[in-house]
Design an enzyme around this catalytic site. Structure first.
Site, PDB file in Angstrom:
ATOM      1  N   ASP A 175     -18.631  15.149  -7.521  1.00 22.97           N
ATOM      2  CA  ASP A 175     -18.441  14.330  -8.729  1.00 22.97           C
ATOM      3  C   ASP A 175     -18.253  15.214  -9.956  1.00 22.97           C
ATOM      4  O   ASP A 175     -17.540  14.852 -10.886  1.00 22.97           O
ATOM      5  CB  ASP A 175     -19.642  13.394  -8.924  1.00 22.97           C
ATOM      6  N   GLU A 235     -21.448   9.782 -19.337  1.00 25.42           N
ATOM      7  CA  GLU A 235     -22.383   9.508 -20.432  1.00 25.42           C
ATOM      8  C   GLU A 235     -22.269  10.511 -21.570  1.00 25.42           C
ATOM      9  O   GLU A 235     -21.632  11.574 -21.427  1.00 25.42           O
ATOM     10  CB  GLU A 235     -23.846   9.529 -19.944  1.00 25.42           C
ATOM     11  N   ARG A 291     -37.773   8.243 -31.931  1.00 22.70           N
ATOM     12  CA  ARG A 291     -38.214   9.639 -31.957  1.00 22.70           C
ATOM     13  C   ARG A 291     -38.553  10.048 -30.529  1.00 22.70           C
ATOM     14  O   ARG A 291     -39.304   9.333 -29.843  1.00 22.70           O
ATOM     15  CB  ARG A 291     -39.440   9.784 -32.867  1.00 22.70           C
TER      16      ARG A 291
END
Ligand code: NAP
Length: 268
Positions: free
Chosen positions: A45, A123, A149
């Site tokens: 991949d 992503e 955060r």
């Protein structure tokens, strides 16, 4: 038809590349580096991600297919033993394609009015460059949603939901869904900082903005490459207008790939 083969570079992948290239040329297909109609990735991949980014500027005229020379991949789903069958199918052009959604990321600078735009197949992962926490105002569809955060935020595509996103506890999304998923990486939750804690799935046209609250230097990882950014005003994420096209010569349903990669026993 013009084709290009991108190999992972190991001996096995290079050998398979050479064999496939010769077979396809024997079938009167043309090897073309610049403007291939079909890009074949040979490796895993990771190799497929590299092939995708090499031709991301011409997605409308390029289809992709992956042959894996390691373990079963999500994008690389043909095995070396099937290569002769694959060559014959490719030579019978035209071929069918399926399209999957992509993520668009736009990084805007605080000063100078510059912006960089990326497409991600898997992503975008945002972290600080020095290992400290990121602090962002997260805006969704023009409204303040939370102040995050923590170690970082991952925004993934449906086909990338089985990659980094899954390791962060995100859901696996079927790639027919036009959506992006936001997952937290180790958010700090106490009386002062509070985040939703669950992965969020945004439909097309719901844009997410990450606006730095403290530091504005980040490591922004888009699929397999990482960029260091300073002076960041905002990071905008949404489903891209562009889509990736896969050449389809056999049925291999997404859920079967998920099962075979993550659930099935080795000998099934
Ligand atoms: P890598 O760190 O060498 O390999 C990451 C692993 O993720 C490889 O096993 C790769 O498969 C697999 N992978 C890539 N895309 C996938 C997908 N859509 N679904 C399931 N598995 C997938 O990095 P790389 O090869 O350059 O690939 C970059 C990708 O690595 C990033 O996009 C990110 O998703 C992933 N990553 C994951 C983690 C984590 O899970 N904790 C951490 C960092 C990066 P192959 O072996 O077939 O290439």
């Amino acid at each position: 038809m013009k084709f290009k083969i991108v190999s992972r570079g190991d001996e096995r992948s290079n050998k398979l590349k050479a064999t496939m290239k010769q077979y396809l040329i024997d079938f009167d297909l043309v090897y073309a580096k610049e403007d291939p109609d079909l890009v074949i990735s040979v490796g895993g991949d990771g190799t497929f991600l590299e092939a995708f980014h090499r031709y991301a500027h011409r997605l409308e005229s390029t289809a992709f297919i992956g042959v894996h020379t390691g373990h079963l991949g999500f994008y690389a789903d043909w095995v070396p033993d099937e290569v002769e069958k694959l060559i014959i199918e490719i030579a019978k052009t035209p071929f069918q394609t399926v399209e999957y959604p992509l993520l668009e990321v736009i990084i805007r600078a605080k000063t100078g009015g510059t912006e960089d735009r990326y497409l991600a197949l898997n992503e975008a992962m945002i972290k600080t460059a020095d290992g400290s926490s990121v602090v962002f105002d997260v805006e969704i569809k023009g409204e303040h949603f939370e102040t995050f955060r923590g170690d970082g935020i991952c925004i993934s595509t449906p086909s990338g939901s089985t990659a980094y996103n899954k390791a962060l506890g995100g859901a696996i999304l079927h790639p027919s869904l036009e959506a992006i998923q936001i997952t937290e990486n180790a958010s700090i939750n106490n009386r002062i900082f509070r985040t939703i804690g669950s992965p969020l799935i945004l439909p097309k046209h719901h844009t997410c903005f990450l606006k730095p609250m403290v530091d504005s230097s980040f490591l922004i990882q888009i699929d397999h490459f990482t960029k260091n950014y300073q002076n960041v005003k905002s990071i905008q994420c949404r489903v891209a207008q562009e889509r990736v096209r896969f050449a389809r010569f056999k049925q291999f349903p997404f859920w079967n790939r998920v099962r075979d990669s993550f659930v099935a026993e080795e000998d099934r």
